[in-house]
Design a protein around this motif. Sequence first.
Motif, PDB file in Angstrom:
ATOM      1  N   SER A  98       0.842  -1.199   0.000  1.00  0.00           N
ATOM      2  CA  SER A  98       0.000   0.000   0.000  1.00  0.00           C
ATOM      3  C   SER A  98       0.877   1.249   0.000  1.00  0.00           C
ATOM      4  O   SER A  98       0.583   2.226  -0.691  1.00  0.00           O
ATOM      5  CB  SER A  98      -0.929   0.010   1.214  1.00  0.00           C
ATOM      6  OG  SER A  98      -1.863  -1.037   1.143  1.00  0.00           O
ATOM      7  N   LEU A  99       1.959   1.194   0.774  1.00  0.00           N
ATOM      8  CA  LEU A  99       2.902   2.309   0.803  1.00  0.00           C
ATOM      9  C   LEU A  99       3.555   2.493  -0.567  1.00  0.00           C
ATOM     10  O   LEU A  99       3.630   3.626  -1.075  1.00  0.00           O
ATOM     11  CB  LEU A  99       3.960   2.077   1.881  1.00  0.00           C
ATOM     12  CG  LEU A  99       5.010   3.168   2.051  1.00  0.00           C
ATOM     13  CD1 LEU A  99       4.355   4.485   2.475  1.00  0.00           C
ATOM     14  CD2 LEU A  99       6.055   2.749   3.070  1.00  0.00           C
ATOM     15  N   CYS A 100       3.989   1.403  -1.180  1.00  0.00           N
ATOM     16  CA  CYS A 100       4.598   1.486  -2.517  1.00  0.00           C
ATOM     17  C   CYS A 100       3.614   2.058  -3.532  1.00  0.00           C
ATOM     18  O   CYS A 100       3.959   2.948  -4.307  1.00  0.00           O
ATOM     19  CB  CYS A 100       5.050   0.106  -2.990  1.00  0.00           C
ATOM     20  SG  CYS A 100       6.515  -0.501  -2.186  1.00  0.00           S
ATOM     21  N   GLY A 101       2.406   1.537  -3.527  1.00  0.00           N
ATOM     22  CA  GLY A 101       1.392   2.022  -4.459  1.00  0.00           C
ATOM     23  C   GLY A 101       1.077   3.486  -4.251  1.00  0.00           C
ATOM     24  O   GLY A 101       0.937   4.255  -5.211  1.00  0.00           O
ATOM     25  N   TYR A 102       0.984   3.892  -2.992  1.00  0.00           N
ATOM     26  CA  TYR A 102       0.688   5.289  -2.681  1.00  0.00           C
ATOM     27  C   TYR A 102       1.830   6.204  -3.142  1.00  0.00           C
ATOM     28  O   TYR A 102       1.595   7.269  -3.715  1.00  0.00           O
ATOM     29  CB  TYR A 102       0.432   5.463  -1.194  1.00  0.00           C
ATOM     30  CG  TYR A 102       0.039   6.862  -0.808  1.00  0.00           C
ATOM     31  CD1 TYR A 102      -1.150   7.418  -1.274  1.00  0.00           C
ATOM     32  CD2 TYR A 102       0.868   7.652  -0.015  1.00  0.00           C
ATOM     33  CE1 TYR A 102      -1.517   8.709  -0.948  1.00  0.00           C
ATOM     34  CE2 TYR A 102       0.514   8.942   0.317  1.00  0.00           C
ATOM     35  CZ  TYR A 102      -0.685   9.461  -0.149  1.00  0.00           C
ATOM     36  OH  TYR A 102      -1.032  10.750   0.170  1.00  0.00           O
ATOM     37  N   GLN A 105       1.844   6.429  -6.971  1.00  0.00           N
ATOM     38  CA  GLN A 105       0.742   7.296  -7.399  1.00  0.00           C
ATOM     39  C   GLN A 105       1.071   8.765  -7.121  1.00  0.00           C
ATOM     40  O   GLN A 105       0.818   9.632  -7.952  1.00  0.00           O
ATOM     41  CB  GLN A 105      -0.552   6.909  -6.690  1.00  0.00           C
ATOM     42  CG  GLN A 105      -1.746   7.705  -7.138  1.00  0.00           C
ATOM     43  CD  GLN A 105      -3.019   7.297  -6.402  1.00  0.00           C
ATOM     44  OE1 GLN A 105      -2.984   6.535  -5.438  1.00  0.00           O
ATOM     45  NE2 GLN A 105      -4.140   7.809  -6.853  1.00  0.00           N
ATOM     46  N   ALA A 106       1.667   9.034  -5.973  1.00  0.00           N
ATOM     47  CA  ALA A 106       2.028  10.413  -5.630  1.00  0.00           C
ATOM     48  C   ALA A 106       3.112  10.954  -6.561  1.00  0.00           C
ATOM     49  O   ALA A 106       3.070  12.120  -6.956  1.00  0.00           O
ATOM     50  CB  ALA A 106       2.498  10.480  -4.179  1.00  0.00           C
ATOM     51  N   THR A 113      -4.510  15.097  -1.806  1.00  0.00           N
ATOM     52  CA  THR A 113      -5.173  15.707  -0.644  1.00  0.00           C
ATOM     53  C   THR A 113      -4.134  16.253   0.320  1.00  0.00           C
ATOM     54  O   THR A 113      -2.935  16.099   0.122  1.00  0.00           O
ATOM     55  CB  THR A 113      -6.069  14.688   0.092  1.00  0.00           C
ATOM     56  OG1 THR A 113      -5.228  13.674   0.639  1.00  0.00           O
ATOM     57  CG2 THR A 113      -7.089  14.062  -0.832  1.00  0.00           C
ATOM     58  N   GLN A 114      -4.629  16.839   1.388  1.00  0.00           N
ATOM     59  CA  GLN A 114      -3.743  17.423   2.392  1.00  0.00           C
ATOM     60  C   GLN A 114      -3.242  16.396   3.411  1.00  0.00           C
ATOM     61  O   GLN A 114      -2.228  16.593   4.030  1.00  0.00           O
ATOM     62  CB  GLN A 114      -4.476  18.555   3.140  1.00  0.00           C
ATOM     63  CG  GLN A 114      -4.886  19.705   2.247  1.00  0.00           C
ATOM     64  CD  GLN A 114      -3.699  20.408   1.620  1.00  0.00           C
ATOM     65  OE1 GLN A 114      -2.616  20.443   2.178  1.00  0.00           O
ATOM     66  NE2 GLN A 114      -3.900  20.947   0.425  1.00  0.00           N
ATOM     67  N   SER A 115      -3.971  15.311   3.591  1.00  0.00           N
ATOM     68  CA  SER A 115      -3.631  14.350   4.630  1.00  0.00           C
ATOM     69  C   SER A 115      -3.032  13.072   4.053  1.00  0.00           C
ATOM     70  O   SER A 115      -3.755  12.159   3.645  1.00  0.00           O
ATOM     71  CB  SER A 115      -4.868  14.014   5.470  1.00  0.00           C
ATOM     72  OG  SER A 115      -4.524  13.063   6.443  1.00  0.00           O
ATOM     73  N   ILE A 116      -1.727  13.009   4.057  1.00  0.00           N
ATOM     74  CA  ILE A 116      -1.018  11.841   3.540  1.00  0.00           C
ATOM     75  C   ILE A 116      -1.315  10.620   4.412  1.00  0.00           C
ATOM     76  O   ILE A 116      -1.561   9.526   3.902  1.00  0.00           O
ATOM     77  CB  ILE A 116       0.506  12.123   3.492  1.00  0.00           C
ATOM     78  CG1 ILE A 116       0.783  13.228   2.475  1.00  0.00           C
ATOM     79  CG2 ILE A 116       1.285  10.862   3.170  1.00  0.00           C
ATOM     80  CD1 ILE A 116       2.193  13.762   2.510  1.00  0.00           C
TER      81      ILE A 116
END
Length: 159
Positions: A98-102, A105-106, A113-116
Amino acid sequence: MPLTKKKDIQFGVFMCFCMFSVMYVYNLFLNGMLGHMTWMEGTLLYVIGFAIALLIEMCIVGPSAQKVATRFAPKGKKLYFILTLSICIVFGMVCLMSLCGYLIQAILEGFQTQSIVSDYFSIFGQNLMMALPLQLLIMGPLVRFVFFKWMKSKQTATV
């Protein structure tokens, strides 16, 4: 559970392939990407993602989960060991993938959004809701059945 290192690696690759394939399609669906990328883009992302997932599973999550399961699962209870190991692997893989995908994507689209932290936990929760039952109820039993059938037929063929 596989008894040799070679069989253990084969089993890990097979399980990772099956789980990653379903989770890849699930995440494409969640992000509205099904049908919005070329076949080449989809294949390239799949191959890169699978390579990352396999590396994470083989080098980080698998060995850590093995230690946890060995320590906390009751001795002599194979089912409890398998369940503990599966749950640890799912949590570790969902956390890191999930961290890798996020992050990917970032990098590609920028932070939306404002809240990582909130975004990450939302992705983590969605993936965990799919991955845990998928592993415990479908892929775990199915992959074990197919893998050991294949090993047994391979063993009979060499005798």
